[in-house]
Write a protein that holds these residues in place. Structure first.
Motif, PDB file in Angstrom:
ATOM      1  N   ALA A 107     -37.153  17.308  -2.262  1.00  0.00           N
ATOM      2  CA  ALA A 107     -35.767  16.986  -1.927  1.00  0.00           C
ATOM      3  C   ALA A 107     -34.976  16.635  -3.186  1.00  0.00           C
ATOM      4  CB  ALA A 107     -35.727  15.830  -0.932  1.00  0.00           C
ATOM      5  N   THR A 108     -35.640  15.990  -4.136  1.00  0.00           N
ATOM      6  CA  THR A 108     -34.998  15.671  -5.414  1.00  0.00           C
ATOM      7  C   THR A 108     -34.503  16.938  -6.092  1.00  0.00           C
ATOM      8  OG1 THR A 108     -36.253  13.630  -5.742  1.00  0.00           O
ATOM      9  CG2 THR A 108     -35.469  14.753  -7.725  1.00  0.00           C
ATOM     10  N   ARG A 109     -35.341  17.965  -6.125  1.00  0.00           N
ATOM     11  CA  ARG A 109     -34.951  19.223  -6.768  1.00  0.00           C
ATOM     12  C   ARG A 109     -33.821  19.901  -5.988  1.00  0.00           C
ATOM     13  NH1 ARG A 109     -40.824  19.441  -6.882  1.00  0.00           N
ATOM     14  NH2 ARG A 109     -41.563  19.010  -8.997  1.00  0.00           N
ATOM     15  N   ALA A 110     -33.949  19.894  -4.661  1.00  0.00           N
ATOM     16  CA  ALA A 110     -32.919  20.532  -3.839  1.00  0.00           C
ATOM     17  C   ALA A 110     -31.565  19.851  -4.018  1.00  0.00           C
ATOM     18  CB  ALA A 110     -33.344  20.502  -2.366  1.00  0.00           C
ATOM     19  N   LEU A 111     -31.567  18.514  -4.035  1.00  0.00           N
ATOM     20  CA  LEU A 111     -30.314  17.785  -4.200  1.00  0.00           C
ATOM     21  C   LEU A 111     -29.743  17.944  -5.600  1.00  0.00           C
ATOM     22  CD1 LEU A 111     -31.088  14.508  -2.230  1.00  0.00           C
ATOM     23  CD2 LEU A 111     -29.328  16.204  -1.678  1.00  0.00           C
ATOM     24  N   ALA A 112     -30.613  18.063  -6.586  1.00  0.00           N
ATOM     25  CA  ALA A 112     -30.128  18.291  -7.951  1.00  0.00           C
ATOM     26  C   ALA A 112     -29.292  19.568  -8.016  1.00  0.00           C
ATOM     27  CB  ALA A 112     -31.298  18.372  -8.929  1.00  0.00           C
ATOM     28  N   LEU A 113     -29.760  20.610  -7.322  1.00  0.00           N
ATOM     29  CA  LEU A 113     -29.017  21.867  -7.300  1.00  0.00           C
ATOM     30  C   LEU A 113     -27.727  21.725  -6.493  1.00  0.00           C
ATOM     31  CD1 LEU A 113     -31.957  24.380  -6.695  1.00  0.00           C
ATOM     32  CD2 LEU A 113     -30.813  23.870  -8.866  1.00  0.00           C
ATOM     33  N   GLU A 114     -27.832  21.099  -5.329  1.00  0.00           N
ATOM     34  CA  GLU A 114     -26.670  20.966  -4.452  1.00  0.00           C
ATOM     35  C   GLU A 114     -25.563  20.127  -5.083  1.00  0.00           C
ATOM     36  OE1 GLU A 114     -25.590  18.750  -0.222  1.00  0.00           O
ATOM     37  OE2 GLU A 114     -27.636  19.520  -0.510  1.00  0.00           O
ATOM     38  N   LEU A 115     -25.951  19.090  -5.823  1.00  0.00           N
ATOM     39  CA  LEU A 115     -24.976  18.127  -6.319  1.00  0.00           C
ATOM     40  C   LEU A 115     -24.547  18.371  -7.759  1.00  0.00           C
ATOM     41  CD1 LEU A 115     -26.489  14.930  -4.658  1.00  0.00           C
ATOM     42  CD2 LEU A 115     -24.519  16.272  -3.893  1.00  0.00           C
ATOM     43  N   ALA A 116     -25.188  19.300  -8.435  1.00  0.00           N
ATOM     44  CA  ALA A 116     -24.798  19.590  -9.828  1.00  0.00           C
ATOM     45  C   ALA A 116     -23.312  19.928  -9.957  1.00  0.00           C
ATOM     46  CB  ALA A 116     -25.667  20.707 -10.399  1.00  0.00           C
ATOM     47  N   PRO A 117     -22.730  20.721  -9.048  1.00  0.00           N
ATOM     48  CA  PRO A 117     -21.292  21.014  -9.184  1.00  0.00           C
ATOM     49  C   PRO A 117     -20.398  19.774  -9.057  1.00  0.00           C
ATOM     50  CG  PRO A 117     -22.345  22.591  -7.697  1.00  0.00           C
ATOM     51  CD  PRO A 117     -23.329  21.495  -7.943  1.00  0.00           C
ATOM     52  N   HIS A 118     -20.949  18.690  -8.505  1.00  0.00           N
ATOM     53  CA  HIS A 118     -20.187  17.444  -8.351  1.00  0.00           C
ATOM     54  C   HIS A 118     -20.499  16.451  -9.471  1.00  0.00           C
ATOM     55  CE1 HIS A 118     -18.972  18.805  -4.358  1.00  0.00           C
ATOM     56  NE2 HIS A 118     -20.235  19.145  -4.160  1.00  0.00           N
ATOM     57  N   ASN A 119     -21.258  16.896 -10.475  1.00  0.00           N
ATOM     58  CA  ASN A 119     -21.608  16.052 -11.628  1.00  0.00           C
ATOM     59  C   ASN A 119     -22.461  14.853 -11.231  1.00  0.00           C
ATOM     60  OD1 ASN A 119     -21.554  15.592 -14.458  1.00  0.00           O
ATOM     61  ND2 ASN A 119     -19.946  14.071 -14.219  1.00  0.00           N
ATOM     62  N   ILE A 120     -23.296  15.045 -10.211  1.00  0.00           N
ATOM     63  CA  ILE A 120     -24.251  14.009  -9.800  1.00  0.00           C
ATOM     64  C   ILE A 120     -25.648  14.495 -10.151  1.00  0.00           C
ATOM     65  CG2 ILE A 120     -25.197  12.704  -7.854  1.00  0.00           C
ATOM     66  CD1 ILE A 120     -22.475  13.157  -6.438  1.00  0.00           C
ATOM     67  N   GLN A 121     -26.376  13.678 -10.899  1.00  0.00           N
ATOM     68  CA  GLN A 121     -27.721  14.042 -11.348  1.00  0.00           C
ATOM     69  C   GLN A 121     -28.763  13.338 -10.486  1.00  0.00           C
ATOM     70  OE1 GLN A 121     -25.629  13.505 -15.348  1.00  0.00           O
ATOM     71  NE2 GLN A 121     -27.762  13.865 -15.936  1.00  0.00           N
ATOM     72  N   VAL A 122     -29.791  14.090 -10.093  1.00  0.00           N
ATOM     73  CA  VAL A 122     -30.796  13.593  -9.158  1.00  0.00           C
ATOM     74  C   VAL A 122     -32.178  13.850  -9.737  1.00  0.00           C
ATOM     75  CG1 VAL A 122     -31.594  13.632  -6.765  1.00  0.00           C
ATOM     76  CG2 VAL A 122     -29.231  14.287  -7.290  1.00  0.00           C
ATOM     77  N   SER A 123     -32.946  12.801  -9.937  1.00  0.00           N
ATOM     78  CA  SER A 123     -34.290  12.944 -10.488  1.00  0.00           C
ATOM     79  C   SER A 123     -35.228  11.940  -9.825  1.00  0.00           C
ATOM     80  CB  SER A 123     -34.279  12.748 -12.013  1.00  0.00           C
ATOM     81  OG  SER A 123     -33.582  13.809 -12.658  1.00  0.00           O
ATOM     82  N   ALA A 124     -36.483  11.968 -10.204  1.00  0.00           N
ATOM     83  CA  ALA A 124     -37.474  11.065  -9.627  1.00  0.00           C
ATOM     84  C   ALA A 124     -38.444  10.601 -10.707  1.00  0.00           C
ATOM     85  CB  ALA A 124     -38.240  11.752  -8.496  1.00  0.00           C
TER      86      ALA A 124
END
Length: 249
Positions: A169-186
């Motif tokens: 889910a971390t990887r999926a959200l990183a892709l989904e939220l990249a256009p909004h300048n939100i970074q997601v990692s674990a």
């Protein structure tokens, strides 16, 4: 004189902040100059943590069950009211129940889903709703090294099912939220020295990691701080495990 957002102290929301890794995370963020909004189930333990950390004006508390949507919503409301906004969410609250698969009970399943899955879902959804219009933010989730590299010495298929899902889910959200300048990692910890483990367990636990020792809470905090301030890292699952997740050894 006008202050822009970049010149203001940043704010971190941390779930499970009253003890163990969460308390160490709160201390590390405060030491770094952040404001912190800390969540835990027990109001008294949260207040004790607030006093212990020594910067009560910079540490707001929200007592409540993170598996409930209302708690997650309140975390970000408090961050906005007290400190202006939230820049970082650390999904730290979690439980780990290792046992043979056939021995898991319905209560075990309910507890793991409530805290580890619903806690992640509600807090992360609240964070996205808060961060997306601001076009900035970092979300870091504490998962588990064993979710990427199971170990026959530690049967834990049910927590692995959920923590492994959080890695993806971390990887999926990183892709989904990249256009909004939100970074997601674990961050995927190995065995860390916390009150979860009694000293008599340490000799066995040391054998589970090629490094031959147990990690410290500060090791996890350093990794979380790095990902919370990284400018070009998203979708990463950073193992902090003494080599435990690297493969068979």
């Amino acid at each position: 004189m006008h202050m822009n957002e970049d010149s203001l102290p940043r704010t971190a929301v941390i779930t499970g902040a009253s003890s163990g890794i969460g308390l160490g995370l709160a201390a590390a963020f405060l030491q770094r100059g952040y404001n912190v909004v800390g969540n835990g189930r027990d109001a008294a333990r949260l207040e004790a943590a607030r006093a212990q950390l020594g910067r009560p004006g910079n540490f707001a508390t929200v007592a409540g069950d993170i598996g409930d949507a209302a708690t997650a919503t309140e975390l970000f409301a408090v961050a906005e009211q007290r400190f202006g906004s939230a820049d970082v969410l650390v999904n730290n609250a979690g439980i780990f129940l290792p046992k043979p698969f056939a021995d898991y009970t319905g209560d075990d399943l309910a507890a793991l889903l409530h805290t580890n899955l619903k806690g992640f879902f509600h807090a992360t959804q609240a964070a996205v709703r808060h961060m997306r219009p601001r076009r900035r933010g970092h979300i870091v989730t504490i998962t588990a090294s064993i979710a990427a590299q199971p170990n026959a010495s530690v049967p834990a298929a049910l927590p692995i099912l959920i923590k492994g899902g959080l890695n993806h889910a971390t990887r999926a959200l990183a892709l989904e939220l990249a256009p909004h300048n939100i970074q997601v990692s674990a961050v995927a910890p190995g065995i860390i020295d916390t009150p979860l483990y009694t000293p008599d367990m340490h000799d066995f636990l040391k054998t589970l990691q090629p490094a031959g020792r147990i990690g410290s809470v500060r090791d996890i905090a350093d990794a979380v701080l790095h990902l919370s301030e990284a400018r070009f890292t998203t979708g990463a699952v950073l193992a902090v495990d003494g080599g435990m997740g690297a493969g068979k050894w």
